[in-house]
Design a protein around this motif. Structure first.
Motif, PDB file in Angstrom:
ATOM      1  N   ILE A 100       3.140   2.481   2.006  1.00  0.00           N
ATOM      2  CA  ILE A 100       3.310   3.192   3.278  1.00  0.00           C
ATOM      3  C   ILE A 100       4.753   3.009   3.735  1.00  0.00           C
ATOM      4  N   ASP A 136       0.088   8.944   7.796  1.00  0.00           N
ATOM      5  CA  ASP A 136      -0.093   7.704   7.042  1.00  0.00           C
ATOM      6  C   ASP A 136      -0.918   6.687   7.822  1.00  0.00           C
ATOM      7  N   HIS A 152       0.807  -1.218   0.000  1.00  0.00           N
ATOM      8  CA  HIS A 152       0.000   0.000   0.000  1.00  0.00           C
ATOM      9  C   HIS A 152       0.844   1.274   0.000  1.00  0.00           C
ATOM     10  N   LYS A 178      -3.946   6.875   5.082  1.00  0.00           N
ATOM     11  CA  LYS A 178      -3.808   5.739   4.170  1.00  0.00           C
ATOM     12  C   LYS A 178      -4.077   4.383   4.837  1.00  0.00           C
ATOM     13  N   GLU A 200      -7.189   1.812   4.110  1.00  0.00           N
ATOM     14  CA  GLU A 200      -6.944   0.507   3.488  1.00  0.00           C
ATOM     15  C   GLU A 200      -7.456  -0.668   4.325  1.00  0.00           C
TER      16      GLU A 200
END
Length: 180
Positions: free
Chosen positions: A30, A159, A28, A163, A167
């Motif tokens: 990160i 993050d 992803h 994100k 996710e």
């Protein structure tokens, strides 16, 4: 202890739950830094890890209501005392207590001592609600375990709460803990 960018060179000697965290973060996009260490089972050891990471490792508590029908992962600063009554009024759930190790493993695939926001990637049916003390949001970086307590990660706070939560399909409830 040394700080490394990204995953270990090899998966040898690593538990599957730890490797899944690295795979997830890499898949992803990160970014993270990692350090390996002896089991982090006290806040004193976590303070040593904090110094290497240059980030604050949160105190992560796995909680449930009395009926064991609602589960919560509370992220709070390690130096702040936990007072149950402060949380119960904010989330509308009375009588919170620590959830069992069995429920922790069932929902987050984590064992005691390694509780971390990373476990939410294993909660596909959203049984666990994330609670975050507002002070946790103030740091540029957060430290957390990759579902084991023999490694720690440093990840940008934005993050984790952007994100990563997106996710893993979880949201968070911001809470205010005074520690008084």
């Amino acid at each position: 202890m040394e700080l490394y960018k990204g995953r270990p060179d090899t998966n040898e000697g690593r538990l599957e739950r730890e490797v899944r965290v690295y795979d997830f973060l890499d898949d992803h996009g990160i970014d993270y830094w990692r350090t390996d260490h002896a089991p982090a089972d006290t806040m004193d050891v976590c303070c040593e890890i904090d110094a290497v990471l240059g980030a604050t490792i949160c105190k992560n508590l796995f909680l449930c209501n009395r009926q064991k029908t609602q589960f919560y992962l509370l992220m709070m600063p390690g130096d702040k005392p936990f007072k149950t009554k402060e949380i119960t009024s904010q989330i509308g759930s009375a009588r919170l207590s620590f959830a069992s190790p069995e429920d922790m493993e069932k929902y987050l695939d984590i064992r005691p001592g390694a509780v971390s926001v990373m476990g939410l990637m294993n909660d596909h049916e959203n049984h666990v609600q994330l609670l975050v003390d507002e002070d946790v949001m103030k740091s540029e970086y957060l430290g957390c375990h990759p579902c084991v307590n023999t490694s720690s990660l440093k990840i940008k706070t934005e993050d984790i709460f952007g994100k990563y939560l997106e996710e893993v399909h979880h949201d968070m409830i911001k809470v205010i803990l005074t520690g008084e």
